[in-house]
Design a protein around this motif. Structure first.
Motif, mmCIF file in Angstrom:
data_model
loop_
_atom_site.group_PDB
_atom_site.id
_atom_site.type_symbol
_atom_site.label_atom_id
_atom_site.label_comp_id
_atom_site.label_asym_id
_atom_site.label_seq_id
_atom_site.Cartn_x
_atom_site.Cartn_y
_atom_site.Cartn_z
ATOM 1 N N ALA A 106 61.023 26.451 29.517
ATOM 2 C CA ALA A 106 62.254 27.059 30.025
ATOM 3 C C ALA A 106 63.451 26.155 29.776
ATOM 4 O O ALA A 106 64.529 26.616 29.376
ATOM 5 C CB ALA A 106 62.110 27.355 31.513
ATOM 6 N N VAL A 142 66.702 27.275 27.501
ATOM 7 C CA VAL A 142 68.055 27.299 28.076
ATOM 8 C C VAL A 142 68.973 26.361 27.295
ATOM 9 O O VAL A 142 70.122 26.705 26.977
ATOM 10 C CB VAL A 142 68.022 26.932 29.568
ATOM 11 N N ASN A 199 72.274 27.413 25.148
ATOM 12 C CA ASN A 199 73.512 26.703 25.477
ATOM 13 C C ASN A 199 74.137 26.124 24.207
ATOM 14 O O ASN A 199 75.338 26.283 23.953
ATOM 15 C CB ASN A 199 73.202 25.599 26.489
ATOM 16 N N TRP A 245 71.263 25.260 36.525
ATOM 17 C CA TRP A 245 69.835 25.188 36.858
ATOM 18 C C TRP A 245 69.112 24.317 35.847
ATOM 19 O O TRP A 245 69.302 24.467 34.649
ATOM 20 C CB TRP A 245 69.204 26.577 36.852
ATOM 21 N N SER A 246 68.308 23.428 36.353
ATOM 22 C CA SER A 246 67.405 22.647 35.512
ATOM 23 C C SER A 246 65.986 22.898 35.977
ATOM 24 O O SER A 246 65.673 22.681 37.153
ATOM 25 C CB SER A 246 67.726 21.153 35.589
ATOM 26 N N PRO A 247 65.094 23.357 35.111
ATOM 27 C CA PRO A 247 63.712 23.607 35.513
ATOM 28 C C PRO A 247 62.978 22.331 35.930
ATOM 29 O O PRO A 247 61.970 22.416 36.641
ATOM 30 C CB PRO A 247 63.073 24.208 34.254
ATOM 31 N N ILE A 281 63.229 31.334 39.108
ATOM 32 C CA ILE A 281 64.388 31.195 38.224
ATOM 33 C C ILE A 281 65.603 31.767 38.940
ATOM 34 O O ILE A 281 65.610 32.955 39.299
ATOM 35 C CB ILE A 281 64.162 31.927 36.893
ATOM 36 N N LEU A 313 72.177 30.417 35.170
ATOM 37 C CA LEU A 313 71.567 29.313 34.424
ATOM 38 C C LEU A 313 72.592 28.268 33.992
ATOM 39 O O LEU A 313 72.387 27.079 34.190
ATOM 40 C CB LEU A 313 70.837 29.862 33.194
ATOM 41 N N TYR A 356 75.924 32.582 32.445
ATOM 42 C CA TYR A 356 74.738 33.104 31.766
ATOM 43 C C TYR A 356 73.581 33.195 32.769
ATOM 44 O O TYR A 356 73.344 32.254 33.529
ATOM 45 C CB TYR A 356 74.398 32.220 30.568
ATOM 46 N N GLU A 357 72.852 34.326 32.743
ATOM 47 C CA GLU A 357 71.973 34.669 33.850
ATOM 48 C C GLU A 357 70.491 34.719 33.462
ATOM 49 O O GLU A 357 70.131 34.691 32.286
ATOM 50 C CB GLU A 357 72.422 35.996 34.456
ATOM 51 N N ARG A 358 69.633 34.831 34.479
ATOM 52 C CA ARG A 358 68.192 34.651 34.314
ATOM 53 C C ARG A 358 67.524 35.721 33.468
ATOM 54 O O ARG A 358 66.443 35.491 32.927
ATOM 55 C CB ARG A 358 67.508 34.594 35.682
ATOM 56 N N LEU A 368 65.824 35.050 30.174
ATOM 57 C CA LEU A 368 64.430 34.588 30.081
ATOM 58 C C LEU A 368 63.451 35.686 30.473
ATOM 59 O O LEU A 368 62.304 35.390 30.840
ATOM 60 C CB LEU A 368 64.228 33.367 30.980
#
Length: 224
Positions: free
Chosen positions: A39, A43, A47, A164-166, A187, A191, A213-215, A218
């Motif tokens: 993930a 991302v 980006n 967000w960072s996984p 998630i 993001l 930018y959204e989930r 993914l």
């Protein structure tokens, strides 16, 4: 018609009606170290692609196509109603327009099929656009990036925020690596976020965008 058969038909009909909504949530990422690394890589890849592109719309459309998020993989800008946001003095300075010049505002959800991939605020200078471009932006759900393509636009990013960072901070150290292995990866909705100024091929500023930018980006099965 036997009662059991009627029930089967009713269930089949209900599944058919609900299938599009269920399909959006069908991709479940397992909550383990490998999935979090995957993930993170995806991302960061998107980006970087947006940062290197001339059009976020075309980049999202390619992402939608490559990851089979919708058929056809076409981006539509769903206009969101609400109070307009006046440009700040700093935004007017970046757009190189005086206080009395008109700056229009447009807020949209960028959809590919039923999936919302991003939400965007857009302040733009209608005087730089053609009359037809302004008409299309005022009356249709056409994405801004596609409408202004004849201007030969390019982007200058002014801010990037990772939302967000996984993986947790210090994940490269064994003690900080996530230990959980089970369940689904949570998630969040957002993001990452970009703020950018758009310029014509003649280097004339004409738009400032704030994109989250959204989930749903993914919403496909994790790599195997």
């Amino acid at each position: 018609m036997p009662r059991a058969f009627r029930v089967e038909v009713w269930v089949a009909t209900l599944i058919a009606i609900c299938a599009p909504a269920w399909a959006q949530e069908a991709a479940v990422w397992p909550d383990n170290y490998v999935s979090r690394l995957q993930a993170l890589a995806l991302v960061q890849t998107l980006n970087a692609q947006v940062l290197a592109s001339r059009s976020a719309t075309l980049t999202l459309e390619a992402w939608c196509r490559d990851h089979q998020l919708a058929n056809p993989p076409v981006i539509v800008a769903e206009r969101m109603k609400g109070a307009a946001k006046a440009p700040t003095a700093e935004q007017r300075q970046r757009l190189q327009v005086p206080a009395e010049a008109e700056v229009r505002y447009r807020r949209v959800r960028l959809r590919c099929g039923e999936r919302v991939l991003a939400e965007a605020d857009n302040w733009y200078v209608p005087g730089v656009l053609t009359a037809e471009m302004n008409r299309v932006l005022d009356t249709t759900d056409a994405p801004f990036g596609k409408v202004v393509q004849p201007l030969g636009p390019y982007r200058q990013t002014i801010e990037v925020r990772v939302l967000w960072s996984p993986l947790p901070e210090g994940w490269e150290r064994a003690a900080a690596a996530p230990k959980k292995d089970g369940g689904s990866l949570p998630i969040p909705e957002a993001l990452f976020e970009h703020r950018a100024v758009l310029y014509t091929r003649e280097h004339k500023a004409f738009s400032e965008v704030d994109e989250v930018y959204e989930r749903q980006l993914l919403a496909f099965p994790p790599p195997r």
